[in-house]
Design a protein around this motif. Structure first.
Motif, PDB file in Angstrom:
ATOM      1  N   UNK A   1       0.828  -1.203   0.000  1.00  0.00           N
ATOM      2  CA  UNK A   1       0.000   0.000   0.000  1.00  0.00           C
ATOM      3  C   UNK A   1       0.867   1.259   0.000  1.00  0.00           C
ATOM      4  N   UNK A   2       1.938   1.256   0.809  1.00  0.00           N
ATOM      5  CA  UNK A   2       2.843   2.403   0.850  1.00  0.00           C
ATOM      6  C   UNK A   2       3.499   2.622  -0.510  1.00  0.00           C
ATOM      7  N   UNK A   3       3.847   1.535  -1.164  1.00  0.00           N
ATOM      8  CA  UNK A   3       4.486   1.650  -2.475  1.00  0.00           C
ATOM      9  C   UNK A   3       3.525   2.247  -3.504  1.00  0.00           C
ATOM     10  N   UNK A   4       2.267   1.826  -3.452  1.00  0.00           N
ATOM     11  CA  UNK A   4       1.279   2.353  -4.394  1.00  0.00           C
ATOM     12  C   UNK A   4       0.970   3.821  -4.136  1.00  0.00           C
ATOM     13  N   UNK A   5       0.901   4.198  -2.850  1.00  0.00           N
ATOM     14  CA  UNK A   5       0.577   5.582  -2.505  1.00  0.00           C
ATOM     15  C   UNK A   5       1.795   6.499  -2.593  1.00  0.00           C
ATOM     16  N   UNK A   6       2.976   5.917  -2.511  1.00  0.00           N
ATOM     17  CA  UNK A   6       4.183   6.710  -2.570  1.00  0.00           C
ATOM     18  C   UNK A   6       4.447   7.508  -1.315  1.00  0.00           C
ATOM     19  N   UNK A   7       3.991   7.032  -0.173  1.00  0.00           N
ATOM     20  CA  UNK A   7       4.176   7.743   1.088  1.00  0.00           C
ATOM     21  C   UNK A   7       4.291   6.723   2.218  1.00  0.00           C
ATOM     22  N   UNK A   8       5.107   7.031   3.199  1.00  0.00           N
ATOM     23  CA  UNK A   8       5.250   6.140   4.349  1.00  0.00           C
ATOM     24  C   UNK A   8       4.050   6.335   5.278  1.00  0.00           C
ATOM     25  N   UNK A   9       3.426   5.237   5.691  1.00  0.00           N
ATOM     26  CA  UNK A   9       2.243   5.293   6.545  1.00  0.00           C
ATOM     27  C   UNK A   9       2.556   5.005   8.005  1.00  0.00           C
ATOM     28  N   UNK A  10       3.693   4.357   8.271  1.00  0.00           N
ATOM     29  CA  UNK A  10       4.073   4.020   9.642  1.00  0.00           C
ATOM     30  C   UNK A  10       5.538   4.350   9.882  1.00  0.00           C
ATOM     31  N   UNK A  11       5.830   4.800  11.081  1.00  0.00           N
ATOM     32  CA  UNK A  11       7.204   4.862  11.573  1.00  0.00           C
ATOM     33  C   UNK A  11       7.453   3.586  12.357  1.00  0.00           C
ATOM     34  N   UNK A  12       8.403   2.781  11.906  1.00  0.00           N
ATOM     35  CA  UNK A  12       8.642   1.480  12.504  1.00  0.00           C
ATOM     36  C   UNK A  12       9.959   1.481  13.280  1.00  0.00           C
ATOM     37  N   UNK A  13       9.902   0.957  14.496  1.00  0.00           N
ATOM     38  CA  UNK A  13      11.112   0.688  15.264  1.00  0.00           C
ATOM     39  C   UNK A  13      11.001  -0.742  15.769  1.00  0.00           C
ATOM     40  N   UNK A  14      12.040  -1.191  16.469  1.00  0.00           N
ATOM     41  CA  UNK A  14      11.998  -2.555  17.008  1.00  0.00           C
ATOM     42  C   UNK A  14      10.956  -2.679  18.102  1.00  0.00           C
ATOM     43  N   UNK A  15      10.523  -1.546  18.685  1.00  0.00           N
ATOM     44  CA  UNK A  15       9.590  -1.588  19.808  1.00  0.00           C
ATOM     45  C   UNK A  15       8.190  -1.094  19.481  1.00  0.00           C
ATOM     46  N   UNK A  16       8.042  -0.340  18.403  1.00  0.00           N
ATOM     47  CA  UNK A  16       6.729   0.252  18.150  1.00  0.00           C
ATOM     48  C   UNK A  16       6.483   0.430  16.662  1.00  0.00           C
ATOM     49  N   UNK A  17       5.200   0.498  16.327  1.00  0.00           N
ATOM     50  CA  UNK A  17       4.742   0.808  14.980  1.00  0.00           C
ATOM     51  C   UNK A  17       3.698   1.904  15.126  1.00  0.00           C
ATOM     52  N   UNK A  18       4.063   3.119  14.735  1.00  0.00           N
ATOM     53  CA  UNK A  18       3.212   4.285  14.967  1.00  0.00           C
ATOM     54  C   UNK A  18       2.885   4.938  13.632  1.00  0.00           C
ATOM     55  N   UNK A  19       1.610   5.256  13.374  1.00  0.00           N
ATOM     56  CA  UNK A  19       1.259   5.916  12.113  1.00  0.00           C
ATOM     57  C   UNK A  19       1.963   7.261  11.966  1.00  0.00           C
ATOM     58  N   UNK A  20       2.401   7.556  10.762  1.00  0.00           N
ATOM     59  CA  UNK A  20       2.907   8.884  10.450  1.00  0.00           C
ATOM     60  C   UNK A  20       1.729   9.850  10.380  1.00  0.00           C
ATOM     61  N   UNK A  21       2.006  11.130  10.145  1.00  0.00           N
ATOM     62  CA  UNK A  21       0.908  12.087   9.999  1.00  0.00           C
ATOM     63  C   UNK A  21       0.005  11.685   8.841  1.00  0.00           C
ATOM     64  N   UNK A  22       0.625  11.239   7.751  1.00  0.00           N
ATOM     65  CA  UNK A  22      -0.171  10.777   6.607  1.00  0.00           C
ATOM     66  C   UNK A  22      -0.995   9.555   6.981  1.00  0.00           C
ATOM     67  N   UNK A  23      -0.385   8.660   7.754  1.00  0.00           N
ATOM     68  CA  UNK A  23      -1.101   7.464   8.193  1.00  0.00           C
ATOM     69  C   UNK A  23      -2.270   7.800   9.093  1.00  0.00           C
ATOM     70  N   UNK A  24      -2.087   8.750  10.007  1.00  0.00           N
ATOM     71  CA  UNK A  24      -3.169   9.157  10.910  1.00  0.00           C
ATOM     72  C   UNK A  24      -4.337   9.747  10.119  1.00  0.00           C
ATOM     73  N   UNK A  25      -4.011  10.582   9.126  1.00  0.00           N
ATOM     74  CA  UNK A  25      -5.084  11.193   8.339  1.00  0.00           C
ATOM     75  C   UNK A  25      -5.827  10.163   7.502  1.00  0.00           C
ATOM     76  N   UNK A  26      -5.073   9.211   6.977  1.00  0.00           N
ATOM     77  CA  UNK A  26      -5.719   8.150   6.212  1.00  0.00           C
ATOM     78  C   UNK A  26      -6.621   7.311   7.112  1.00  0.00           C
ATOM     79  N   UNK A  27      -6.143   7.013   8.323  1.00  0.00           N
ATOM     80  CA  UNK A  27      -6.943   6.220   9.258  1.00  0.00           C
ATOM     81  C   UNK A  27      -8.222   6.950   9.640  1.00  0.00           C
TER      82      UNK A  27
END
Length: 298
Positions: free
Chosen positions: A41-67
């Motif tokens: 989905x990120x590849x199709x939209x051309x934007x990162x939807x989540x900030x990923x770390x080893x401890x958390x997966x948090x929506x980016x601003x774009x991800x929050x708006x999409x949600x």
């Protein structure tokens, strides 16, 4: 741009669960499958939807708006598809309920087995959570709460025992050593086993007799998370550590066996039982309608 509906559902699942593993656990999908769908989905939209770390997966601003826009839209799609359930002999689908631990223990055991037997095509998912949440935002169809925690725009249906009481109790050996309280304020001189919600709120102990209401906030050697660790407090009370304050029905087996003794029973306060609640601004999915009809008929 043609976006796969399954990929959108995967994104919403991960965003609400705040992780691929938790999303997989709640949805029944695999964590790797959700990760692949989100990456696609990120590849199709051309934007990162989540900030990923080893401890958390948090929506980016774009991800929050999409949600924010996508969650209600997908709920409407599910509701629209659910209309065909009305043409089936038996409703089918998934019913997700957000329920406090007390209701899981005291209300649902008498309801869930016969309901599932009556509706074998319905899959019931129970999310035990003592925090008050937006059931739709949490991906649930309905919830169970007590009337003081219901929002005004919700439809509420009685479920489970209609009258309950909060009870104080302790091991006879503890009371032999420290004395038996004659008034709620006497609890301030006792070792009391307290509970606290995950929000940090610590409910006071409330008693009532002949119209007199007494609220106390005793102290003691043990503090547990309400819901998830209450049984530890019960075990501690049975072992003689102190006085516990909990639903009477939760303590009833120990009171009947004698390992716990009622404390201040004339002061135990009654209150109305829980309610199944759901938003009134949307069509009711067939599995939820079946559950409502079932609890109303029992």
């Amino acid at each position: 741009m043609k976006i796969d509906l399954g990929d959108l559902n995967a994104f919403v699942t991960v965003a609400r669960a705040r992780g691929f593993r938790d999303g997989a656990r709640l949805s029944g999908a695999s964590a790797s499958g959700l990760s692949e769908a989100v990456s696609r989905l990120e590849a199709q939209l051309g934007v990162r939807l989540f900030n990923r770390t080893t401890r958390s997966v948090v929506p980016t601003e774009a991800g929050e708006r999409l949600l924010d826009r996508l969650g209600p839209a997908l709920s409407e799609v599910e509701t629209a598809l659910d209309v065909v359930n009305g043409f089936r002999d038996r409703p089918m689908g998934t019913l997700r309920l957000n329920v406090p631990v007390s209701a899981v223990r005291l209300a649902l055991p008498a309801i869930v087995p016969p309901f599932l037997a009556a509706y074998p095509d319905i899959r019931l998912e129970i999310v035990a959570d003592d925090n008050f949440v937006d059931v739709l935002a949490a991906g649930c169809d309905a919830g169970i709460r007590y009337d003081e925690r219901l929002e005004q725009d919700m439809i509420a249906v009685p479920i489970g025992p209609r009258v309950q009481r909060m009870a104080a109790a302790a091991a006879p050996a503890y009371l032999d050593r420290h004395g038996r309280p004659g008034h709620p304020r006497d609890l301030l001189g006792h070792a009391c086993l307290r509970g606290r919600f995950l929000s940090g709120a610590m409910p006071a102990w409330e008693f009532e007799r002949d119209g007199e209401v007494v609220v106390v906030e005793p102290t003691g050697p043990l503090l547990v998370s309400l819901g998830t660790a209450v049984d530890l407090a019960v075990d501690a009370a049975i072992a003689g550590t102190g006085i516990i304050f909990l639903f009477e029905d939760w303590l009833r087996p120990h009171l009947d066996s004698g390992v716990l003794e009622p404390v201040l029973e004339p002061w135990w306060q009654s209150f109305s039982g829980p309610f199944l609640y759901y938003p009134g601004r949307r069509l009711v999915p067939a599995p939820l309608r079946a559950f409502i009809d079932f609890i109303r008929s029992t």
